[in-house]
Design an enzyme around this catalytic site. Structure first.
Site, PDB file in Angstrom:
ATOM      1  CE1 TYR A  59      57.383  57.499  12.071  1.00 45.28           C
ATOM      2  CE2 TYR A  59      59.655  56.920  12.456  1.00 45.28           C
ATOM      3  CZ  TYR A  59      58.703  57.633  11.761  1.00 45.28           C
ATOM      4  OH  TYR A  59      59.096  58.463  10.736  1.00 45.28           O
ATOM      5  CE  LYS A  84      61.218  61.713  11.751  1.00 42.64           C
ATOM      6  NZ  LYS A  84      61.089  60.251  11.897  1.00 42.64           N
ATOM      7  CG  HIS A 117      56.612  63.363  12.406  1.00 49.23           C
ATOM      8  ND1 HIS A 117      56.666  62.146  13.040  1.00 49.23           N
ATOM      9  CD2 HIS A 117      56.714  63.076  11.091  1.00 49.23           C
ATOM     10  CE1 HIS A 117      56.792  61.182  12.152  1.00 49.23           C
ATOM     11  NE2 HIS A 117      56.829  61.716  10.964  1.00 49.23           N
ATOM     12  CG  LEU A 199      65.551  52.352  -0.598  1.00 42.99           C
ATOM     13  CD1 LEU A 199      65.634  51.080   0.245  1.00 42.99           C
ATOM     14  CD2 LEU A 199      66.603  52.317  -1.711  1.00 42.99           C
ATOM     15  CB  SER A 241      66.326  46.922   5.216  1.00 39.95           C
ATOM     16  OG  SER A 241      66.183  45.553   4.869  1.00 39.95           O
ATOM     17  NE  ARG A 246      65.585  43.361   1.797  1.00 40.40           N
ATOM     18  CZ  ARG A 246      65.116  42.115   1.840  1.00 40.40           C
ATOM     19  NH1 ARG A 246      65.658  41.173   1.080  1.00 40.40           N
ATOM     20  NH2 ARG A 246      64.113  41.785   2.630  1.00 40.40           N
ATOM     21  CG  ASN A 250      69.665  49.295   1.991  1.00 43.16           C
ATOM     22  OD1 ASN A 250      69.781  48.834   0.861  1.00 43.16           O
ATOM     23  ND2 ASN A 250      68.538  49.199   2.685  1.00 43.16           N
TER      24      ASN A 250
HETATM   25  N1  LIG Z   1      59.298  62.268   8.430  1.00 39.25           N
HETATM   26  C1  LIG Z   1      58.290  61.607   7.889  1.00 39.25           C
HETATM   27  O1  LIG Z   1      57.164  62.118   7.785  1.00 39.25           O
HETATM   28  C2  LIG Z   1      58.493  60.226   7.403  1.00 39.25           C
HETATM   29  C3  LIG Z   1      59.642  59.555   7.774  1.00 39.25           C
HETATM   30  N2  LIG Z   1      59.859  58.263   7.354  1.00 39.25           N
HETATM   31  C4  LIG Z   1      61.142  57.624   7.751  1.00 39.25           C
HETATM   32  O2  LIG Z   1      61.799  57.146   6.579  1.00 39.25           O
HETATM   33  C5  LIG Z   1      62.117  55.769   6.752  1.00 39.25           C
HETATM   34  C6  LIG Z   1      62.219  55.054   5.429  1.00 39.25           C
HETATM   35  O3  LIG Z   1      61.029  55.178   4.696  1.00 39.25           O
HETATM   36  P1  LIG Z   1      60.102  53.921   4.335  1.00 39.25           P
HETATM   37  O4  LIG Z   1      58.754  54.445   4.059  1.00 39.25           O
HETATM   38  O5  LIG Z   1      60.282  52.902   5.361  1.00 39.25           O
HETATM   39  O6  LIG Z   1      60.620  53.473   2.910  1.00 39.25           O
HETATM   40  P2  LIG Z   1      62.003  53.014   2.222  1.00 39.25           P
HETATM   41  O7  LIG Z   1      62.114  53.824   0.986  1.00 39.25           O
HETATM   42  O8  LIG Z   1      63.117  53.005   3.190  1.00 39.25           O
HETATM   43  O9  LIG Z   1      61.659  51.538   1.766  1.00 39.25           O
HETATM   44  C7  LIG Z   1      61.474  50.500   2.696  1.00 39.25           C
HETATM   45  C8  LIG Z   1      61.112  49.242   1.920  1.00 39.25           C
HETATM   46  O10 LIG Z   1      62.186  48.883   1.048  1.00 39.25           O
HETATM   47  C9  LIG Z   1      62.586  47.546   1.300  1.00 39.25           C
HETATM   48  N3  LIG Z   1      64.056  47.512   1.132  1.00 39.25           N
HETATM   49  C10 LIG Z   1      64.968  48.153   1.896  1.00 39.25           C
HETATM   50  N4  LIG Z   1      66.209  47.931   1.428  1.00 39.25           N
HETATM   51  C11 LIG Z   1      66.085  47.131   0.353  1.00 39.25           C
HETATM   52  C12 LIG Z   1      67.002  46.560  -0.555  1.00 39.25           C
HETATM   53  N5  LIG Z   1      68.311  46.764  -0.456  1.00 39.25           N
HETATM   54  N6  LIG Z   1      66.517  45.771  -1.562  1.00 39.25           N
HETATM   55  C13 LIG Z   1      65.190  45.554  -1.677  1.00 39.25           C
HETATM   56  N7  LIG Z   1      64.278  46.065  -0.848  1.00 39.25           N
HETATM   57  C14 LIG Z   1      64.705  46.860   0.158  1.00 39.25           C
HETATM   58  C15 LIG Z   1      62.156  47.244   2.701  1.00 39.25           C
HETATM   59  O11 LIG Z   1      61.874  45.864   2.815  1.00 39.25           O
HETATM   60  P3  LIG Z   1      62.764  44.876   3.767  1.00 39.25           P
HETATM   61  O12 LIG Z   1      62.543  45.379   5.177  1.00 39.25           O
HETATM   62  O13 LIG Z   1      62.174  43.551   3.528  1.00 39.25           O
HETATM   63  O14 LIG Z   1      64.197  44.991   3.313  1.00 39.25           O
HETATM   64  C16 LIG Z   1      60.869  48.056   2.806  1.00 39.25           C
HETATM   65  O15 LIG Z   1      59.787  47.327   2.279  1.00 39.25           O
HETATM   66  C17 LIG Z   1      61.002  55.280   7.684  1.00 39.25           C
HETATM   67  O16 LIG Z   1      61.321  54.029   8.228  1.00 39.25           O
HETATM   68  C18 LIG Z   1      60.918  56.423   8.663  1.00 39.25           C
HETATM   69  O17 LIG Z   1      61.963  56.308   9.623  1.00 39.25           O
HETATM   70  C19 LIG Z   1      58.965  57.620   6.528  1.00 39.25           C
HETATM   71  C20 LIG Z   1      57.799  58.258   6.156  1.00 39.25           C
HETATM   72  C21 LIG Z   1      57.464  59.601   6.575  1.00 39.25           C
HETATM   73  O1  LIG Z   2      56.663  57.373   8.953  1.00 41.57           O
HETATM   74  C1  LIG Z   2      56.301  58.540   9.162  1.00 41.57           C
HETATM   75  O2  LIG Z   2      57.076  59.383   9.581  1.00 41.57           O
HETATM   76  C2  LIG Z   2      54.938  58.943   8.914  1.00 41.57           C
HETATM   77  O3  LIG Z   2      54.663  60.106   8.791  1.00 41.57           O
HETATM   78  C3  LIG Z   2      53.916  57.867   8.885  1.00 41.57           C
HETATM   79  O4  LIG Z   2      52.681  58.431   9.046  1.00 41.57           O
HETATM   80  C4  LIG Z   2      53.964  57.026   7.637  1.00 41.57           C
HETATM   81  O5  LIG Z   2      54.779  57.597   6.688  1.00 41.57           O
HETATM   82  C5  LIG Z   2      52.650  56.827   7.001  1.00 41.57           C
HETATM   83  O6  LIG Z   2      52.427  57.304   5.951  1.00 41.57           O
HETATM   84  C6  LIG Z   2      51.636  56.026   7.684  1.00 41.57           C
HETATM   85  O7  LIG Z   2      50.563  55.854   6.832  1.00 41.57           O
END
Ligand SMILES: NC(=O)C1=CN([C@@H]2O[C@H](COP(=O)(O)OP(=O)(O)OC[C@H]3O[C@@H](n4cnc5c(N)ncnc54)[C@H](OP(=O)(O)O)[C@@H]3O)[C@@H](O)[C@H]2O)C=CC1
Ligand SMILES: O=C(O)C(=O)[C@@H](O)[C@H](O)C(=O)CO
Length: 286
Positions: A59, A84, A117, A199, A241, A246, A250
């Site tokens: 990240y 990770k 990861h 979400l 978020s 939010r 959450n």
């Molecule tokens: N291990 C892995 O391979 C992965 C891990 N991750 C982890 O998971 C985390 C969360 O996943 P992510 O993909 O960010 O998706 P989320 O499912 O957490 O959704 C994030 C989105 O939802 C919006 N949001 C959040 N809360 C609200 C609310 N109460 N009402 C309306 N909209 C809301 C945010 O906008 P806003 O900011 O405007 O509120 C943002 O656009 C990542 O940040 C990361 O740390 C993600 C992908 C892969």
């Molecule tokens: O957020 C994470 O942990 C990822 O694995 C990222 O690669 C992210 O989810 C992604 O998809 C970037 O395109």
């Protein structure tokens, strides 16, 4: 970021992990926030009641996350920090180096949880990565170890090779991608399931009419219904978020319950395992 008028939420209850540590049952995701924004959001999240922060080498925000934690003024032991490492570190020594580098960027002397990861099976070295994590655990350098995006077959390989079961597997999981098969495997092994993109990342899930209706029925937001669905089943979601209101919304999901009928209705939204990102495909993972 103006937060003065916002009441913090009570911190999430803790869940036990296999190797003796305890994990908050909801945390803050930090991808793709970076730099000053990330630092500020992490500080505000901690002040709002968050105690689990999820980051990664990938990240490019560990320095900012560390600064945000420092700015919050909360003692280190009250915060659960997860990071990770990438496939380049899939060796016993590589994991030790990756760990030291993450500690340095975050400005802390230990992590609560360090995760592999992605398994990246095409590279064929995730068992070595797991051996590296086991070494960190056995040396008492990290409180808990785990994996992310591992399928049951990947879990079987690392457990067969070491006899050590991960504390956590962090996988893509939301009501529309409910992952019932891997979750069952985790339950049998005692692994805590963390939900990434809890979400659903985009607005579609929050706008789903079934979820909107349940939200109206319980007097909560759609996001709160989705996050309650996670925590009510013992899953650990890490919603992201960057909005102070939010962030509190959450985390405020521990003071109501969804009924058995509402949980069953939400279960009907599952699109099955094929809807999840497949970590056996070479294009998925880093
Ligand atoms: N291990 C892995 O391979 C992965 C891990 N991750 C982890 O998971 C985390 C969360 O996943 P992510 O993909 O960010 O998706 P989320 O499912 O957490 O959704 C994030 C989105 O939802 C919006 N949001 C959040 N809360 C609200 C609310 N109460 N009402 C309306 N909209 C809301 C945010 O906008 P806003 O900011 O405007 O509120 C943002 O656009 C990542 O940040 C990361 O740390 C993600 C992908 C892969
Ligand atoms: O957020 C994470 O942990 C990822 O694995 C990222 O690669 C992210 O989810 C992604 O998809 C970037 O395109």
């Amino acid at each position: 970021m103006t937060t003065e008028e916002l009441e913090p939420a009570p911190p999430a209850p803790l869940l036990p992990l296999l190797h003796g540590h305890r994990i908050p049952s909801l945390g803050l995701g930090t991808w793709p926030m970076v730099g000053d924004e990330c630092q500020e959001v992490v500080r505000v999240a901690i002040e709002s009641g968050y105690r689990l922060i999820d980051t990664s080498f990938k990240y490019s925000n560990e320095v900012a996350v560390g600064r945000g934690i420092h700015d919050s003024g909360l003692p280190r032991h009250e915060i659960f920090i997860t990071s990770k490492f990438n496939k380049e570190s899939h060796s016993v020594d590589g994991v030790q180096r990756a760990y030291d580098d993450s500690l340095e960027r975050l400005g802390v002397d230990h992590l609560d949880l360090f995760l592999c990861h992605w398994p990246v099976p095409a590279q064929g070295r995730y068992v070595n990565a797991w051996k590296g994590l086991v070494k960190l655990l056995e040396e008492g350098r990290v409180k808990a170890i785990g994996v992310s995006n591992f399928k049951p077959a990947h879990l079987a390989s690392i457990i067969d090779a070491t006899g050590v079961v991960p504390d956590v597997n962090q996988i893509q999981l939301s009501p529309d991608i409910a992952r019932t098969v891997p979750r069952r495997a985790h339950e049998v092994l005692g692994i805590v399931t963390e939900s990434w993109s809890p979400l659903g990342r985009g607005p579609e899930l929050r706008e789903n009419p079934t979820i909107v209706q349940i939200a109206a029925d319980v007097g909560r937001t759609a996001a709160q219904v989705v996050l309650r669905w996670h925590v009510q089943q013992g899953l650990v979601p890490v919603p992201r978020s960057s909005d102070p209101k939010r962030l509190v919304e959450n985390l405020s999901v521990f003071d109501f319950r969804l009924s058995t009928d509402q949980m069953a209705t939400l279960a009907s939204l599952d699109n099955g395992e094929a809807a999840a990102r497949d970590s056996d495909l070479p294009e998925n993972g880093h």
